[in-house]
Design a protein around this motif. Structure first.
Motif, PDB file in Angstrom:
ATOM      1  N   GLN A  78       0.821  -1.208   0.000  1.00  0.00           N
ATOM      2  CA  GLN A  78       0.000   0.000   0.000  1.00  0.00           C
ATOM      3  C   GLN A  78       0.860   1.267   0.000  1.00  0.00           C
ATOM      4  OE1 GLN A  78      -3.407   0.340   0.005  1.00  0.00           O
ATOM      5  NE2 GLN A  78      -3.563  -1.861  -0.316  1.00  0.00           N
ATOM      6  N   PRO A  79       0.448   2.296  -0.753  1.00  0.00           N
ATOM      7  CA  PRO A  79       1.190   3.559  -0.717  1.00  0.00           C
ATOM      8  C   PRO A  79       0.934   4.302   0.605  1.00  0.00           C
ATOM      9  CG  PRO A  79      -0.760   3.781  -2.087  1.00  0.00           C
ATOM     10  CD  PRO A  79      -0.688   2.337  -1.682  1.00  0.00           C
ATOM     11  N   VAL A  80       1.922   5.045   1.022  1.00  0.00           N
ATOM     12  CA  VAL A  80       1.815   5.857   2.233  1.00  0.00           C
ATOM     13  C   VAL A  80       0.983   7.093   1.911  1.00  0.00           C
ATOM     14  CG1 VAL A  80       3.149   7.255   3.859  1.00  0.00           C
ATOM     15  CG2 VAL A  80       4.032   5.039   3.087  1.00  0.00           C
ATOM     16  N   SER A  81       0.034   7.422   2.785  1.00  0.00           N
ATOM     17  CA  SER A  81      -0.756   8.634   2.554  1.00  0.00           C
ATOM     18  C   SER A  81      -1.357   9.155   3.845  1.00  0.00           C
ATOM     19  CB  SER A  81      -1.883   8.377   1.543  1.00  0.00           C
ATOM     20  OG  SER A  81      -2.824   7.466   2.077  1.00  0.00           O
ATOM     21  N   ALA A  82      -1.406  10.460   3.947  1.00  0.00           N
ATOM     22  CA  ALA A  82      -2.139  11.111   5.031  1.00  0.00           C
ATOM     23  C   ALA A  82      -3.629  11.022   4.708  1.00  0.00           C
ATOM     24  CB  ALA A  82      -1.715  12.569   5.150  1.00  0.00           C
ATOM     25  N   ALA A  83      -4.458  11.133   5.728  1.00  0.00           N
ATOM     26  CA  ALA A  83      -5.904  11.192   5.498  1.00  0.00           C
ATOM     27  C   ALA A  83      -6.236  12.561   4.913  1.00  0.00           C
ATOM     28  CB  ALA A  83      -6.660  10.985   6.804  1.00  0.00           C
ATOM     29  N   LEU A  84      -7.271  12.605   4.087  1.00  0.00           N
ATOM     30  CA  LEU A  84      -7.709  13.864   3.497  1.00  0.00           C
ATOM     31  C   LEU A  84      -9.203  14.031   3.767  1.00  0.00           C
ATOM     32  CD1 LEU A  84      -7.581  16.408   1.730  1.00  0.00           C
ATOM     33  CD2 LEU A  84      -7.723  14.908  -0.277  1.00  0.00           C
ATOM     34  N   PHE A  85      -9.544  15.156   4.372  1.00  0.00           N
ATOM     35  CA  PHE A  85     -10.939  15.498   4.623  1.00  0.00           C
ATOM     36  C   PHE A  85     -11.269  16.767   3.848  1.00  0.00           C
ATOM     37  CE2 PHE A  85      -9.460  13.205   8.334  1.00  0.00           C
ATOM     38  CZ  PHE A  85     -10.431  12.236   8.461  1.00  0.00           C
ATOM     39  N   ASP A  86     -12.396  16.750   3.158  1.00  0.00           N
ATOM     40  CA  ASP A  86     -12.896  17.939   2.480  1.00  0.00           C
ATOM     41  C   ASP A  86     -13.928  18.583   3.392  1.00  0.00           C
ATOM     42  OD1 ASP A  86     -11.354  17.584   0.205  1.00  0.00           O
ATOM     43  OD2 ASP A  86     -12.866  16.351  -0.784  1.00  0.00           O
ATOM     44  N   VAL A  87     -13.649  19.827   3.788  1.00  0.00           N
ATOM     45  CA  VAL A  87     -14.528  20.556   4.700  1.00  0.00           C
ATOM     46  C   VAL A  87     -15.251  21.632   3.898  1.00  0.00           C
ATOM     47  CG1 VAL A  87     -14.626  21.971   6.792  1.00  0.00           C
ATOM     48  CG2 VAL A  87     -12.936  20.129   6.611  1.00  0.00           C
TER      49      VAL A  87
END
Length: 172
Positions: A78-87
């Motif tokens: 799996q690729p490394v990634s931060a979580a992304l939230f659209d607000v």
């Protein structure tokens, strides 16, 4: 003496005018504050292996992974990634992110657990002001965290760990 009467009558007349005039003003109604948060990408620590001394695996809000202790990065899977939230919110809305952790991730095959801490935000702080030009354009918030690998794992941690974390987006 006539001058004095003139001033008294003028003062009385002005007093009556100001007491009869009613000035009304109404403030604008408050802008409705509605905040919607959507998950666009999950937090992923990628693949790594842990020795018996344990350590930490950290993914920053900008997708950078670092390890310390007895942890070794693997560059496959799996690729490394931060979580992304659209607000989604009106421009200028003050939002505070409340972290409800620490959180537990579990290997569903073995029942073993590791701890997750949320500790990295692209907003710089847990409180930020929305900058998008309108409520239809998302304000992107990237979130990173740290896995704490216990030192007493005796190499028994292989596998895939799943879990959830909860953040409250509180508007002011």
């Amino acid at each position: 003496m006539q001058n004095r009467r003139f001033y008294n009558h003028t003062f009385l007349f002005l007093l009556l005018i100001f007491s009869v005039l009613e000035i009304k003003a109404q403030e604008n109604p408050p802008i409705p504050i509605e905040v919607e948060v959507r998950t666009s990408r999950n937090l992923n620590f990628g693949s790594f292996t842990a020795g018996s001394a344990g350590g930490n695996v950290t993914v920053s809000y900008d997708d950078q992974r670092t390890v310390d202790g007895d942890i070794f990065e693997l560059n496959f899977g799996q690729p490394v990634s931060a979580a992304l939230f659209d607000v989604y919110a009106n421009p200028g809305t003050i939002i505070q992110i409340e972290d409800m952790g620490p959180f537990i991730l579990e290997n569903q095959d073995t029942g073993l657990q590791i701890q997750l801490l949320i500790n990295s935000f692209s907003t710089g702080h847990r409180t930020f002001v929305t900058q998008a030009p309108n409520a239809q354009v998302p304000n992107e918030v990237f979130v990173g965290g740290t896995l704490r690998i216990p030192s007493d794992n005796s190499g028994n941690l292989p596998g895939t760990y799943f879990g959830t974390f909860t953040l409250n987006f509180i508007h002011q």
